[in-house]
Scaffold this motif. Structure first.
Motif, mmCIF file in Angstrom:
data_model
loop_
_atom_site.group_PDB
_atom_site.id
_atom_site.type_symbol
_atom_site.label_atom_id
_atom_site.label_comp_id
_atom_site.label_asym_id
_atom_site.label_seq_id
_atom_site.Cartn_x
_atom_site.Cartn_y
_atom_site.Cartn_z
ATOM 1 N N ALA A 158 -30.540 83.135 114.903
ATOM 2 C CA ALA A 158 -31.734 82.280 114.951
ATOM 3 C C ALA A 158 -31.799 81.353 113.740
ATOM 4 O O ALA A 158 -32.168 80.176 113.860
ATOM 5 N N GLU A 179 -29.138 89.084 115.348
ATOM 6 C CA GLU A 179 -30.010 88.224 116.158
ATOM 7 C C GLU A 179 -30.788 87.258 115.255
ATOM 8 O O GLU A 179 -30.954 86.075 115.577
ATOM 9 N N GLN A 180 -31.220 87.750 114.118
ATOM 10 C CA GLN A 180 -31.957 86.914 113.173
ATOM 11 C C GLN A 180 -31.042 85.880 112.513
ATOM 12 O O GLN A 180 -31.442 84.726 112.332
ATOM 13 N N ARG A 201 -38.553 83.575 117.202
ATOM 14 C CA ARG A 201 -39.742 84.401 117.470
ATOM 15 C C ARG A 201 -39.316 85.745 118.040
ATOM 16 O O ARG A 201 -39.788 86.795 117.596
ATOM 17 N N ASP A 202 -38.402 85.724 119.017
ATOM 18 C CA ASP A 202 -37.928 86.970 119.635
ATOM 19 C C ASP A 202 -37.212 87.872 118.630
ATOM 20 O O ASP A 202 -37.291 89.099 118.724
ATOM 21 N N ALA A 203 -36.525 87.245 117.680
ATOM 22 C CA ALA A 203 -35.795 88.004 116.659
ATOM 23 C C ALA A 203 -36.691 88.450 115.505
ATOM 24 O O ALA A 203 -36.245 89.128 114.597
ATOM 25 N N LYS A 204 -37.952 88.015 115.562
ATOM 26 C CA LYS A 204 -38.935 88.352 114.534
ATOM 27 C C LYS A 204 -38.601 87.736 113.171
ATOM 28 O O LYS A 204 -38.812 88.358 112.123
ATOM 29 N N SER A 243 -37.944 79.871 120.090
ATOM 30 C CA SER A 243 -38.123 81.106 120.871
ATOM 31 C C SER A 243 -37.182 82.209 120.396
ATOM 32 O O SER A 243 -37.583 83.370 120.284
ATOM 33 N N ALA A 244 -35.941 81.844 120.119
ATOM 34 C CA ALA A 244 -34.973 82.833 119.630
ATOM 35 C C ALA A 244 -35.436 83.423 118.299
ATOM 36 O O ALA A 244 -35.328 84.635 118.079
#
Length: 161
Positions: free
Chosen positions: A131, A127-128, A35-38, A32-33
């Motif tokens: 992740a 953020e990425q 995905r949220d961070a793209k 999820s992290a």
């Protein structure tokens, strides 16, 4: 070499279901992290395959190469992943993610060098990077579980789309 039958290994999900569920929840949170961070799903599969190659985890290699192929990854890139630095098949972002994942996997071998982290920081935001570190950490944990319990490769099939 022994000719006797291999010893039976513990069934972690059966013996420690709460811990196994927590590990599954950690995996889900890491996905999820990302995905949220793209972070591209393809990069996550490359990380999982590469860490599993380094750790020698046949079960996880079987699973994640199948998952990668089901997501459209090419055979050529999967076959060359063990020598990714020597090929033109991976872009700068993928290379930075692979280098970071290798450093996390081989943390005992010089920690995560500043140049590897700096390369990741050029290709990914904080953020990425977080992740990616979680993705590498989770697959390394799963590799150790599969190896310690001698999970048998071959039976896994990706979910139908």
């Amino acid at each position: 070499m022994s000719t006797s039958d291999p010893i039976s290994r513990v069934a972690l999900k059966k013996i420690t279901p709460d811990v196994s569920a927590a590990m599954g929840a950690l995996h889900g949170a890491a996905v999820s992290a990302a995905r949220d961070a793209k972070v591209e799903p393809e990069i996550l599969e490359l990380i999982r395959i590469r860490a599993s190659q380094i750790n020698g985890c046949a079960f996880c290699l079987d699973m994640h190469t199948k998952d990668a192929r089901s997501q459209g990854e090419t055979e050529q890139r999967i076959y060359a992943l063990n020598a990714w630095r020597e090929t033109p098949f991976f872009n700068a972002r993928e290379r930075a993610a692979l280098a970071l994942a290798e450093a996390v996997t081989l943390v005992h071998d010089g920690r995560v060098p500043d140049d590897v982290y700096a390369e990741a920081a050029e290709a990914f935001d904080e953020e990425q990077i977080a992740a990616l570190i979680w993705a590498a950490t989770v697959i390394n944990a799963y590799n150790r579980i599969a190896i310690a319990t001698r999970m048998v490769p071959g039976g896994y099939q990706p979910a139908a789309k």
